[in-house]
Design a protein around this motif. Sequence first.
Motif, PDB file in Angstrom:
ATOM      1  N   PRO A  61      40.942  25.544  52.605  1.00  0.00           N
ATOM      2  CA  PRO A  61      40.231  26.375  52.108  1.00  0.00           C
ATOM      3  C   PRO A  61      41.101  27.482  51.390  1.00  0.00           C
ATOM      4  N   ASN A  62      40.841  28.332  50.480  1.00  0.00           N
ATOM      5  CA  ASN A  62      41.569  29.052  49.649  1.00  0.00           C
ATOM      6  C   ASN A  62      42.436  30.007  50.540  1.00  0.00           C
ATOM      7  N   ALA A  63      43.541  30.431  49.633  1.00  0.00           N
ATOM      8  CA  ALA A  63      44.467  31.454  50.389  1.00  0.00           C
ATOM      9  C   ALA A  63      43.913  32.819  50.639  1.00  0.00           C
ATOM     10  N   VAL A  64      44.461  33.635  51.332  1.00  0.00           N
ATOM     11  CA  VAL A  64      43.618  34.821  51.967  1.00  0.00           C
ATOM     12  C   VAL A  64      43.393  35.805  50.549  1.00  0.00           C
ATOM     13  N   TRP A  65      44.484  35.824  49.605  1.00  0.00           N
ATOM     14  CA  TRP A  65      44.368  36.476  48.540  1.00  0.00           C
ATOM     15  C   TRP A  65      43.437  36.277  47.490  1.00  0.00           C
ATOM     16  N   PHE A  66      42.932  35.013  47.530  1.00  0.00           N
ATOM     17  CA  PHE A  66      42.012  34.452  46.529  1.00  0.00           C
ATOM     18  C   PHE A  66      40.739  35.271  46.442  1.00  0.00           C
ATOM     19  N   LYS A  67      40.152  35.656  47.294  1.00  0.00           N
ATOM     20  CA  LYS A  67      38.608  36.420  47.363  1.00  0.00           C
ATOM     21  C   LYS A  67      38.948  37.707  46.783  1.00  0.00           C
ATOM     22  N   PRO A  68      39.726  38.663  47.227  1.00  0.00           N
ATOM     23  CA  PRO A  68      40.218  39.863  46.551  1.00  0.00           C
ATOM     24  C   PRO A  68      40.524  39.963  45.095  1.00  0.00           C
ATOM     25  N   VAL A  69      41.381  39.018  44.868  1.00  0.00           N
ATOM     26  CA  VAL A  69      41.642  38.859  43.457  1.00  0.00           C
ATOM     27  C   VAL A  69      40.469  38.404  42.493  1.00  0.00           C
ATOM     28  N   MET A  70      39.827  37.714  42.921  1.00  0.00           N
ATOM     29  CA  MET A  70      38.520  37.123  42.478  1.00  0.00           C
ATOM     30  C   MET A  70      37.522  38.412  42.100  1.00  0.00           C
ATOM     31  N   PHE A  71      37.332  38.906  43.085  1.00  0.00           N
ATOM     32  CA  PHE A  71      36.327  40.093  43.076  1.00  0.00           C
ATOM     33  C   PHE A  71      36.893  41.323  42.352  1.00  0.00           C
ATOM     34  N   GLY A  72      38.212  41.408  42.373  1.00  0.00           N
ATOM     35  CA  GLY A  72      38.819  42.531  41.592  1.00  0.00           C
ATOM     36  C   GLY A  72      38.781  42.374  39.998  1.00  0.00           C
ATOM     37  N   PHE A  73      38.866  40.954  39.463  1.00  0.00           N
ATOM     38  CA  PHE A  73      38.693  40.458  38.293  1.00  0.00           C
ATOM     39  C   PHE A  73      37.407  40.676  37.629  1.00  0.00           C
ATOM     40  N   LEU A  74      36.269  40.374  38.554  1.00  0.00           N
ATOM     41  CA  LEU A  74      34.863  40.575  38.352  1.00  0.00           C
ATOM     42  C   LEU A  74      34.593  42.082  38.224  1.00  0.00           C
ATOM     43  N   LEU A  75      34.932  42.874  39.052  1.00  0.00           N
ATOM     44  CA  LEU A  75      34.931  44.428  39.007  1.00  0.00           C
ATOM     45  C   LEU A  75      35.447  45.136  37.757  1.00  0.00           C
ATOM     46  N   LEU A  76      36.570  44.718  37.634  1.00  0.00           N
ATOM     47  CA  LEU A  76      37.484  45.157  36.690  1.00  0.00           C
ATOM     48  C   LEU A  76      36.888  44.811  35.300  1.00  0.00           C
ATOM     49  N   GLY A  77      36.294  43.691  35.063  1.00  0.00           N
ATOM     50  CA  GLY A  77      35.740  43.464  33.530  1.00  0.00           C
ATOM     51  C   GLY A  77      34.640  44.376  33.421  1.00  0.00           C
ATOM     52  N   LEU A  78      33.668  44.327  34.607  1.00  0.00           N
ATOM     53  CA  LEU A  78      32.575  44.981  34.672  1.00  0.00           C
ATOM     54  C   LEU A  78      32.860  46.571  34.407  1.00  0.00           C
ATOM     55  N   VAL A  79      33.707  47.169  35.108  1.00  0.00           N
ATOM     56  CA  VAL A  79      34.095  48.655  34.978  1.00  0.00           C
ATOM     57  C   VAL A  79      34.658  48.850  33.412  1.00  0.00           C
ATOM     58  N   TRP A  80      35.351  47.890  32.981  1.00  0.00           N
ATOM     59  CA  TRP A  80      36.102  47.817  31.752  1.00  0.00           C
ATOM     60  C   TRP A  80      34.630  48.365  30.540  1.00  0.00           C
ATOM     61  N   ILE A  81      33.603  47.392  30.828  1.00  0.00           N
ATOM     62  CA  ILE A  81      32.703  47.399  29.975  1.00  0.00           C
ATOM     63  C   ILE A  81      31.707  48.595  30.119  1.00  0.00           C
ATOM     64  N   ILE A  82      31.441  49.165  31.381  1.00  0.00           N
ATOM     65  CA  ILE A  82      30.828  50.186  31.648  1.00  0.00           C
ATOM     66  C   ILE A  82      31.604  51.488  30.837  1.00  0.00           C
ATOM     67  N   VAL A  83      32.794  51.639  31.198  1.00  0.00           N
ATOM     68  CA  VAL A  83      33.613  52.674  30.508  1.00  0.00           C
ATOM     69  C   VAL A  83      33.502  52.630  29.036  1.00  0.00           C
ATOM     70  N   TYR A  84      33.438  51.427  28.424  1.00  0.00           N
ATOM     71  CA  TYR A  84      33.384  51.361  27.130  1.00  0.00           C
ATOM     72  C   TYR A  84      31.874  52.039  26.460  1.00  0.00           C
ATOM     73  N   TYR A  85      30.977  51.580  27.197  1.00  0.00           N
ATOM     74  CA  TYR A  85      29.525  52.084  26.733  1.00  0.00           C
ATOM     75  C   TYR A  85      29.367  53.591  27.031  1.00  0.00           C
ATOM     76  N   ILE A  86      29.745  53.934  28.242  1.00  0.00           N
ATOM     77  CA  ILE A  86      29.742  55.434  28.769  1.00  0.00           C
ATOM     78  C   ILE A  86      30.411  56.380  27.565  1.00  0.00           C
ATOM     79  N   SER A  87      31.467  55.962  27.477  1.00  0.00           N
ATOM     80  CA  SER A  87      32.219  56.774  26.333  1.00  0.00           C
ATOM     81  C   SER A  87      32.134  56.418  24.810  1.00  0.00           C
ATOM     82  N   ALA A  88      31.123  56.091  24.438  1.00  0.00           N
ATOM     83  CA  ALA A  88      30.647  55.520  23.061  1.00  0.00           C
ATOM     84  C   ALA A  88      31.573  55.127  22.397  1.00  0.00           C
ATOM     85  N   GLY A  89      32.468  54.074  23.052  1.00  0.00           N
ATOM     86  CA  GLY A  89      33.662  53.502  22.115  1.00  0.00           C
ATOM     87  C   GLY A  89      34.790  54.231  22.033  1.00  0.00           C
TER      88      GLY A  89
END
Length: 80
Positions: A22-50
């Motif tokens: 099985p994966n290390a304990v840190w793997f799942k939080p880092v994975m979800f962190g990258f997914l959420l950070l990318g999503l938030v980055w895109i949302i902030v870009y669209y909400i702030s009109a660039g």
Amino acid sequence: MARTKRQKPADVDTPSSGEQAPNAVWFKPVMFGFLLLGLVWIIVYYISAGTLPIPAIDVWNLAIGFGIAFIGFIMATRWR
């Protein structure tokens, strides 16, 4: 009375020949962190009109957001 050899209990944590560990304990939080950070980055870009997160690079903010989320997606394919 005949003595029998004691058998060691099967190691639950040790993977058998066809399984992977099985994966290390840190793997799942880092994975979800990258997914959420990318999503938030895109949302902030669209909400702030660039104008945010980095105004000087304009639409490359989308590439950065998708790239960060893509790292999380690649990690998700390795999750056991």
